[in-house]
Design a protein around this motif. Sequence first.
Motif, PDB file in Angstrom:
ATOM      1  N   CYS A 156       0.111  -5.451   5.589  1.00 20.07           N
ATOM      2  CA  CYS A 156      -0.702  -4.240   5.679  1.00 20.07           C
ATOM      3  C   CYS A 156       0.021  -3.109   6.399  1.00 20.07           C
ATOM      4  O   CYS A 156      -0.418  -1.959   6.364  1.00 20.07           O
ATOM      5  CB  CYS A 156      -2.024  -4.536   6.383  1.00 20.07           C
ATOM      6  N   GLU A 157       1.148  -3.416   7.061  1.00 21.85           N
ATOM      7  CA  GLU A 157       1.884  -2.422   7.846  1.00 21.85           C
ATOM      8  C   GLU A 157       2.988  -1.738   7.043  1.00 21.85           C
ATOM      9  O   GLU A 157       3.647  -0.830   7.563  1.00 21.85           O
ATOM     10  CB  GLU A 157       2.547  -3.119   9.049  1.00 21.85           C
ATOM     11  N   LEU A 158       3.228  -2.163   5.818  1.00 22.69           N
ATOM     12  CA  LEU A 158       4.434  -1.725   5.113  1.00 22.69           C
ATOM     13  C   LEU A 158       4.399  -0.272   4.674  1.00 22.69           C
ATOM     14  O   LEU A 158       5.445   0.352   4.500  1.00 22.69           O
ATOM     15  CB  LEU A 158       4.668  -2.625   3.890  1.00 22.69           C
ATOM     16  N   ASP A 159       3.204   0.266   4.446  1.00 20.93           N
ATOM     17  CA  ASP A 159       3.077   1.653   3.958  1.00 20.93           C
ATOM     18  C   ASP A 159       3.941   1.872   2.722  1.00 20.93           C
ATOM     19  O   ASP A 159       4.694   2.852   2.631  1.00 20.93           O
ATOM     20  CB  ASP A 159       3.448   2.657   5.052  1.00 20.93           C
ATOM     21  N   ASP A 160       3.816   0.947   1.783  1.00 21.31           N
ATOM     22  CA  ASP A 160       4.608   1.007   0.555  1.00 21.31           C
ATOM     23  C   ASP A 160       3.670   0.795  -0.635  1.00 21.31           C
ATOM     24  O   ASP A 160       3.433  -0.347  -1.044  1.00 21.31           O
ATOM     25  CB  ASP A 160       5.702  -0.066   0.579  1.00 21.31           C
ATOM     26  N   PRO A 161       3.112   1.878  -1.182  1.00 20.75           N
ATOM     27  CA  PRO A 161       2.128   1.748  -2.268  1.00 20.75           C
ATOM     28  C   PRO A 161       2.631   0.964  -3.468  1.00 20.75           C
ATOM     29  O   PRO A 161       1.854   0.248  -4.108  1.00 20.75           O
ATOM     30  CB  PRO A 161       1.834   3.207  -2.642  1.00 20.75           C
ATOM     31  N   GLU A 162       3.906   1.084  -3.783  1.00 19.13           N
ATOM     32  CA  GLU A 162       4.433   0.374  -4.950  1.00 19.13           C
ATOM     33  C   GLU A 162       4.306  -1.138  -4.792  1.00 19.13           C
ATOM     34  O   GLU A 162       4.001  -1.855  -5.752  1.00 19.13           O
ATOM     35  CB  GLU A 162       5.900   0.753  -5.185  1.00 19.13           C
ATOM     36  N   THR A 163       4.533  -1.618  -3.583  1.00 14.11           N
ATOM     37  CA  THR A 163       4.410  -3.056  -3.329  1.00 14.11           C
ATOM     38  C   THR A 163       2.961  -3.507  -3.510  1.00 14.11           C
ATOM     39  O   THR A 163       2.686  -4.532  -4.145  1.00 14.11           O
ATOM     40  CB  THR A 163       4.907  -3.392  -1.915  1.00 14.11           C
ATOM     41  N   LEU A 164       2.020  -2.752  -2.959  1.00 17.90           N
ATOM     42  CA  LEU A 164       0.606  -3.109  -3.124  1.00 17.90           C
ATOM     43  C   LEU A 164       0.189  -3.037  -4.589  1.00 17.90           C
ATOM     44  O   LEU A 164      -0.578  -3.886  -5.065  1.00 17.90           O
ATOM     45  CB  LEU A 164      -0.266  -2.181  -2.279  1.00 17.90           C
ATOM     46  N   ASP A 165       0.673  -2.033  -5.307  1.00 19.18           N
ATOM     47  CA  ASP A 165       0.355  -1.920  -6.729  1.00 19.18           C
ATOM     48  C   ASP A 165       0.872  -3.136  -7.500  1.00 19.18           C
ATOM     49  O   ASP A 165       0.210  -3.636  -8.414  1.00 19.18           O
ATOM     50  CB  ASP A 165       0.949  -0.644  -7.312  1.00 19.18           C
ATOM     51  N   THR A 166       2.061  -3.613  -7.134  1.00 13.73           N
ATOM     52  CA  THR A 166       2.629  -4.793  -7.787  1.00 13.73           C
ATOM     53  C   THR A 166       1.759  -6.016  -7.546  1.00 13.73           C
ATOM     54  O   THR A 166       1.450  -6.775  -8.475  1.00 13.73           O
ATOM     55  CB  THR A 166       4.056  -5.059  -7.269  1.00 13.73           C
ATOM     56  N   LEU A 167       1.339  -6.212  -6.293  1.00 14.68           N
ATOM     57  CA  LEU A 167       0.483  -7.354  -5.977  1.00 14.68           C
ATOM     58  C   LEU A 167      -0.859  -7.247  -6.689  1.00 14.68           C
ATOM     59  O   LEU A 167      -1.384  -8.239  -7.211  1.00 14.68           O
ATOM     60  CB  LEU A 167       0.271  -7.454  -4.467  1.00 14.68           C
ATOM     61  N   ALA A 168      -1.425  -6.041  -6.718  1.00 11.70           N
ATOM     62  CA  ALA A 168      -2.726  -5.846  -7.358  1.00 11.70           C
ATOM     63  C   ALA A 168      -2.653  -6.019  -8.872  1.00 11.70           C
ATOM     64  O   ALA A 168      -3.623  -6.449  -9.496  1.00 11.70           O
ATOM     65  CB  ALA A 168      -3.268  -4.460  -7.012  1.00 11.70           C
ATOM     66  N   GLU A 169      -1.528  -5.670  -9.463  1.00 13.12           N
ATOM     67  CA  GLU A 169      -1.379  -5.806 -10.907  1.00 13.12           C
ATOM     68  C   GLU A 169      -1.264  -7.259 -11.334  1.00 13.12           C
ATOM     69  O   GLU A 169      -1.782  -7.656 -12.384  1.00 13.12           O
ATOM     70  CB  GLU A 169      -0.137  -5.045 -11.368  1.00 13.12           C
ATOM     71  N   HIS A 170      -0.612  -8.068 -10.511  1.00 13.28           N
ATOM     72  CA  HIS A 170      -0.290  -9.435 -10.922  1.00 13.28           C
ATOM     73  C   HIS A 170      -1.145 -10.513 -10.255  1.00 13.28           C
ATOM     74  O   HIS A 170      -1.107 -11.671 -10.689  1.00 13.28           O
ATOM     75  CB  HIS A 170       1.189  -9.728 -10.643  1.00 13.28           C
TER      76      HIS A 170
END
Length: 281
Positions: A156-170
Amino acid sequence: MRLTAREFRDWDSKRITLLGMSGVGKTRLACMLRRRDWFHYSGDYRIGTRYLDEPILDNIKAQAMQIPFLRELLRSDSIHIINNITVDNLAPVSSFLGKLGNPELGGLGLAEFKRRQALHRDAEIRAMRDVPAFIDKAQSIYGYRHFINDAGGSVCELDDPETLDTLAEHTLIVYIKASHEDEQELIRRAESDPKPLYYREDFLDRQLAEYMAAEALDYVAQIDPDAFVRWIFPRLFYERIPRYERIAADHGYTVSTEELWAVEDEAGFLQLIERALERQR
């Protein structure tokens, strides 16, 4: 990923990411499920064995070189050092991250501490972005039907939307929210056994300035490393809660630690997820 309870029930190859503070039960649950037909992907294990393997070994070797007997053996290639990281033993990752403070008490200087923090952040991002590839590997190579991503407490500390989007997509993201009683227990454990932690740099800078002022310290080298971890952990804990909640609101679902502790088998876990989907529909 958003699903109805029925869609989740009919999902032939389930893929779930568990989020939450260390100690809320993510690894316990993942270990229970891997005895069934679930591939257990540990973010911290991937960090330690793939992305921080060399820095961890370099740190261990640097410590060993300070001992004359080991130094000569290492320089003559008479011995070699390897990491023995397992899903259940991530101590090498923790020891590399280290604690800030007095070097005579095992602490690190601020520049070195921040360097290691930055390496850990980059490693965690890369480990989470590896999830889609490991979903494929889990099925095509190892023959697992389902996939559980046991994510580190600092995702939750990463502040990296692309990483969260990847997790949410898969994957289906599930945040494990600590009850008030479990919050207090996690804080108590951190106070009794302070462990290295990852901090966002801006959070660290703010808290460090406050701590130095409160303790009337002039230099980071005057900090007792364990005392600082005990002091900062509750602040970190409550700083992370709204971040987890925002991720769950935007991308996933929430279950409580009380609900999770009641889960005794795979069937109970699947029923818990269905209930979470229903109430947040």
